[in-house]
Scaffold this active site. Sequence first.
Site, PDB file in Angstrom:
ATOM      1  N   LYS A  50       0.953  -1.168  -0.188  1.00  0.00           N
ATOM      2  CA  LYS A  50       0.013   0.183  -0.199  1.00  0.00           C
ATOM      3  C   LYS A  50       0.860   1.145  -0.026  1.00  0.00           C
ATOM      4  CE  LYS A  50      -3.730  -2.442   2.108  1.00  0.00           C
ATOM      5  NZ  LYS A  50      -4.486  -2.870   3.427  1.00  0.00           N
ATOM      6  N   GLN A  94      -4.388  -1.023   9.820  1.00  0.00           N
ATOM      7  CA  GLN A  94      -4.434  -2.360   9.519  1.00  0.00           C
ATOM      8  C   GLN A  94      -5.025  -3.406  10.198  1.00  0.00           C
ATOM      9  OE1 GLN A  94      -3.337  -3.259   6.001  1.00  0.00           O
ATOM     10  NE2 GLN A  94      -3.962  -5.219   6.522  1.00  0.00           N
ATOM     11  N   ASP A 117     -11.103   3.138   4.220  1.00  0.00           N
ATOM     12  CA  ASP A 117     -11.297   1.597   4.377  1.00  0.00           C
ATOM     13  C   ASP A 117     -13.051   1.544   4.165  1.00  0.00           C
ATOM     14  OD1 ASP A 117      -9.410  -0.529   3.931  1.00  0.00           O
ATOM     15  OD2 ASP A 117      -9.173  -0.610   6.127  1.00  0.00           O
TER      16      ASP A 117
END
Length: 305
Positions: A50, A94, A117
Amino acid sequence: MTVRLLSGKPIADEIKAEVSAEVAKLEFRPGLAVVRVGEDPASSVYVGSKVKTTEELGMYSEHIHLPAETSGEEILAVVKRLNEADEIDGILVQLPLPGHVNEREILEAIDPAKDVDGFHPMNVGRLSQGQDALVPCTPAGVIEILKRSGIEIAGKNAVVLGRSNIVGKPMAMLLLQENATVTICHSRTRDLASVTSQAEILVAAIGRAGFVRGEHIAEGATVIDVGINNVSDTSQAAELFSEDDMPKRLAAIEKRGFTLVGDVNPKEAMGRAGAFTPVPGGVGLLTVAMLMKNTLKAAKLRRGI
Ligand code: NDP
């Protein structure tokens, strides 16, 4: 019937090229902060990819790696700082977080405008109301695969296998938004094959290696395999992969100790589906591309562009 393989790479590349071209025209650099807690090896790989992609596309990235014993309060303080940082447009924590941390509390602390997200209840609510929202990357990537492969969604019978907040539920909402007739299946669904075999579009997201067999798939259906599972047993591999595919798979097991398979049995899907996303090389590649797209979107929305 010859099955059409829906490869994720060209689509992910196309999306990244579009993001990069748009970023180049902006007078500022969109910024993404990725917070990782602890030493989970898979998370380390995902975060690395990422951060690298963010920079390749001309955006600013900040990688915050905290030790596994970091308290929930300390993580909340980091999130608060990132919420207030003007150079940061997207914040991604994460998952999974270590067991002592309340994941929900952390995700809900992220400013919904920076929630790339799409897990914040505000964005989940917006999505379910059909409003513009930051949408979870993996299901958004599935929609891109379908659309960019010219697969009509409107009016189709779509079945989503799995109802997690990360994949299944937002997937169902997005398919509904695209005017599919949507059914959601889960571990308590009775006679699963009778439901899934009605699907013209079947999305599998359950986390079980090769669970979806030929009997679950309608002849000619589009089968989207979101699952990512490790297979290390060679006899299980023989059940899953075609003779042509086996040498490569055995070599991977020999070299790394495992090979990747989705939630769909690829050998059986090949004999029934009309179109199928491979694992690896399918949906997984879209997730990072969609994160980049969400970061750009968050940056533009936050700055009123
Ligand atoms: P979860 O474990 O959170 O959810 C799994 C879902 O599948 C649950 O709703 C569960 O039902 C359902 N399920 C489990 N077993 C069965 C069964 N035997 N029959 C019917 N339904 C079943 O998984 P995620 O949604 O997070 O992930 C799913 C898969 O997608 C995993 O393989 C994961 O690795 C992969 N993934 C891939 C990503 C990518 O980038 N490509 C990103 C995210 C995930 P119930 O709710 O009743 O328990």
